[in-house]
Design a protein around this motif. Sequence first.
Motif, short mmCIF file in Angstrom:
data_model
loop_
_atom_site.label_atom_id
_atom_site.label_comp_id
_atom_site.label_asym_id
_atom_site.label_seq_id
_atom_site.Cartn_x
_atom_site.Cartn_y
_atom_site.Cartn_z
N UNK A 112 104.81 45.34 51.17
CA UNK A 112 104.63 45.92 49.61
C UNK A 112 103.58 47.18 50.81
N UNK A 113 103.29 48.10 50.05
CA UNK A 113 102.87 49.44 50.64
C UNK A 113 101.99 50.15 49.89
N UNK A 114 100.61 50.58 50.63
CA UNK A 114 99.51 51.20 49.19
C UNK A 114 100.04 52.04 48.97
N UNK A 115 99.46 53.31 47.86
CA UNK A 115 99.64 54.67 48.14
C UNK A 115 98.12 54.57 47.33
N UNK A 116 97.77 55.94 48.46
CA UNK A 116 96.47 56.55 48.23
C UNK A 116 97.34 57.60 46.65
N UNK A 117 95.83 58.00 46.23
CA UNK A 117 96.33 58.73 44.66
C UNK A 117 96.14 60.18 44.73
N UNK A 118 96.48 60.61 46.39
CA UNK A 118 96.59 61.52 46.67
C UNK A 118 98.05 62.04 46.52
N UNK A 119 98.66 61.39 47.32
CA UNK A 119 99.72 61.03 47.57
C UNK A 119 100.65 60.86 46.30
N UNK A 140 115.77 49.12 46.25
CA UNK A 140 114.40 49.42 45.41
C UNK A 140 113.19 48.24 45.91
N UNK A 141 114.10 46.56 45.02
CA UNK A 141 113.51 46.16 44.77
C UNK A 141 112.77 44.64 45.55
N UNK A 142 113.04 45.05 47.27
CA UNK A 142 111.82 44.59 48.08
C UNK A 142 111.30 45.42 48.46
N UNK A 143 110.73 46.56 47.25
CA UNK A 143 109.54 47.51 47.69
C UNK A 143 108.28 47.24 46.36
N UNK A 144 107.26 47.42 46.96
CA UNK A 144 106.13 46.58 45.69
C UNK A 144 105.45 48.12 46.37
N UNK A 145 104.67 48.69 44.92
CA UNK A 145 104.54 49.74 45.92
C UNK A 145 102.72 49.70 45.21
N UNK A 146 101.30 49.68 45.80
CA UNK A 146 100.17 49.02 45.23
C UNK A 146 99.24 50.12 44.75
N UNK A 147 98.76 50.22 43.52
CA UNK A 147 97.78 51.81 43.66
C UNK A 147 96.48 50.91 43.16
N UNK A 148 95.63 51.87 43.22
CA UNK A 148 94.32 51.72 41.96
C UNK A 148 94.25 52.17 41.85
N UNK A 150 92.34 54.23 40.82
CA UNK A 150 92.15 55.62 40.26
C UNK A 150 93.40 55.80 40.54
N UNK A 151 94.25 55.95 40.78
CA UNK A 151 95.12 56.41 40.29
C UNK A 151 95.42 57.37 39.09
N UNK A 152 95.04 55.92 38.11
CA UNK A 152 95.49 56.41 36.25
C UNK A 152 93.63 57.12 36.21
N UNK A 153 93.18 57.56 37.19
CA UNK A 153 91.79 58.03 36.69
C UNK A 153 92.18 59.28 35.56
N UNK A 154 93.11 60.01 36.09
CA UNK A 154 93.22 61.75 35.95
C UNK A 154 94.61 61.76 35.58
N UNK A 155 95.14 63.07 35.46
CA UNK A 155 96.63 63.14 35.07
C UNK A 155 97.36 62.51 34.53
#
Length: 287
Positions: A112-119, A140-148, A150-155
């Motif tokens: 699992x990898x954390x993604x910043x909203x900026x990224x 790809x099935x072995x990757x999880x992306x973690x978003x908070x 705040x990613x969904x706040x804009x755009x």
Amino acid sequence: RAKSDGRGNFRFFEKGMDAAMQHRRAIESGLKLGLTRDEFRLVFQPLMDLENNSISCMEALLRWEHSEMGFISPAEFIPVAEEIGFIVQLGEWVLRQACLAAATWPTDIRVAVNLSPVQFKSRRLMESVQQALDEACLPASRLELEITESVLLSDSDQTLETLHALRAMGIRISMDDFGTGYSSLSYLRAFPFDKIKIDRSFIEDVGSKDANFEIIKAVIALGRSLGMATTAEGVETEAQLDAVRAHGCDEFQGFLFSRPLPAKDALELITRLTPARAVEPRLTSNG
Ligand code: C2E
Ligand code: MG
Ligand code: MG
Ligand code: MG
């Protein structure tokens, strides 16, 4: 000495500001240098499957040991990296390193990898995710992306498009720190996350605060009815583990089982817990 209080205080204040500014500038300029000087490391913390009592995933967490300032917490340097746009480059490094590490694990353990909203808003995101997977020969099935949240706040149109495109690649998307944002529930409606990670603040006092207990119960039930798995973050005690297990939480993560570990120790832990799978990863499945 008889100096005016006001003036003295003001100067003191100025000096304090100065130090804070200098520290911040040092972080800003140190980030880029740090990447070329190999000062960043990933550590990995297991997410435990509560049904099988096994590691299902390892979360990659970034660490920075600055040559002069020593250890700097991600909570401190990631916001700076976001502000100066450096998080895109740093995040690509994290993605690559995380996929390379996962390629050395048994095939049923994800990363699992954390993604910043900026990224997330960078046009390079899809490409750099694909590149990281290709470089490591990781499905790809072995990757999880973690978003908070705040990613969904804009755009939101662009964001949802990207989320769906990642999902179409076979990547799993987790909502991190669930419950701490402004409008958590509406985000669950906006995108079909694979996993909800219940924020540590709800787990912390689960023994003593009835409200937290009820909230955890409700989130687990909500996840189940929406087809989303739930993970309890920050489980530190047996009592907390019992509580989340009792309500059918799918996974837990926390110091109780393991702190985040350097890559080498993480691999050792995995190998120790799943020796058969580590040696013959393809011969031990039930099928
Ligand atoms: P997060 O993604 O929610 O990660 C979980 C944090 O909780 C980690 O802190 C982890 O060490 C900590 N933790 C895990 N179990 C326990 C526990 O039982 N008790 C307590 N008290 N803490 C626990 P860490 O590594 O300091 O990271 C903090 C935050 O920094 C992360 O929160 C994430 O938002 C961000 N971060 C870390 N690495 C990266 C990265 O590579 N990229 C981005 N964009 N953000 C990152
Ligand atoms: Mg996370
Ligand atoms: Mg989290
Ligand atoms: Mg967090």
